[in-house]
Design a protein around this motif. Sequence first.
Motif, short mmCIF file in Angstrom:
data_model
loop_
_atom_site.label_atom_id
_atom_site.label_comp_id
_atom_site.label_asym_id
_atom_site.label_seq_id
_atom_site.Cartn_x
_atom_site.Cartn_y
_atom_site.Cartn_z
N GLN A 146 0.80 -1.22 0.00
CA GLN A 146 0.00 0.00 0.00
C GLN A 146 0.83 1.28 0.00
OE1 GLN A 146 -3.14 -0.03 2.96
NE2 GLN A 146 -3.43 -2.22 2.74
N GLU A 147 2.05 1.22 0.53
CA GLU A 147 2.79 2.45 0.75
C GLU A 147 4.10 2.59 -0.03
OE1 GLU A 147 3.24 3.40 4.91
OE2 GLU A 147 1.41 2.32 5.44
N ARG A 148 4.59 1.50 -0.60
CA ARG A 148 5.89 1.56 -1.28
C ARG A 148 5.74 2.16 -2.67
NH1 ARG A 148 11.07 1.68 0.70
NH2 ARG A 148 12.50 0.68 -0.75
N ARG A 149 6.23 3.36 -2.88
CA ARG A 149 6.04 4.06 -4.13
C ARG A 149 6.93 3.55 -5.26
NH1 ARG A 149 6.09 9.69 -0.81
NH2 ARG A 149 3.90 9.71 -0.19
N SER A 150 8.03 2.89 -4.93
CA SER A 150 8.92 2.38 -5.96
C SER A 150 8.45 1.03 -6.52
CB SER A 150 10.35 2.25 -5.43
OG SER A 150 10.37 1.55 -4.20
N LEU A 151 7.37 0.48 -5.96
CA LEU A 151 6.80 -0.76 -6.47
C LEU A 151 6.16 -0.50 -7.84
CD1 LEU A 151 5.84 -3.71 -6.24
CD2 LEU A 151 3.83 -2.87 -4.99
#
Length: 214
Positions: free
Chosen positions: A106-111
């Motif tokens: 939900q929070e990892r932007r580099s995913l």
Amino acid sequence: MASDSLVFQNAKFITSAPNIRQLPADEGIEIAFAGRSNAGKSSALNTLTRQRSLARTSKTPGRTQLINVFELTPGKRLIDLPGYGFAKVPMAVKEKWQQSLSEYLQERRSLKGLVVLMDIRHPYREADQELIYWAVASQIPVLALLTKADKLKQGARSSTLLKAREAALAFNGDVTVEAFSSLKKTGLPALEAKLHDWFDALADGSQVAPIDDE
């Protein structure tokens, strides 16, 4: 092309983290591998990287309880997420690592891409479907890998793959389905090609900048 310099054999272990706050800086491109505890996730990562023990494998499903980070080149990483379901561990332990899985997604932007591994004999269980629906809603492309394909004869494998691809249409998103076998290397070229596509997509200088929290 950017993928020319991307060699999966060069993957190296960086860290294991119990939560996203202990992961490397949230920048670059990460492709995450997720699946049920008995889906063969670690074996698939070892097959991809041609390293026998990069990701730990065990006859006891559920040993991956941390977020494991492997770097290919600076800014390009593979992520081994905690397995879900099946594992016979205390509920408190299971809840803890399920929380870290949820936080990462939900929070990892580099995913930028998600590989969902499912036993070809038991595809699309409830948790698998929830994960794929979440990724589609978040506009994250998915590769559904039907693992342990060597367990089925050719005819049954082809039929199952066809049905799984038809079922994937119901997700209404960027969902690709491939059969995969760590033992026979079935589907390895397709896995590599998809990962190259995903890593190349933002490797041309147009990478999304971090978003300021509101």
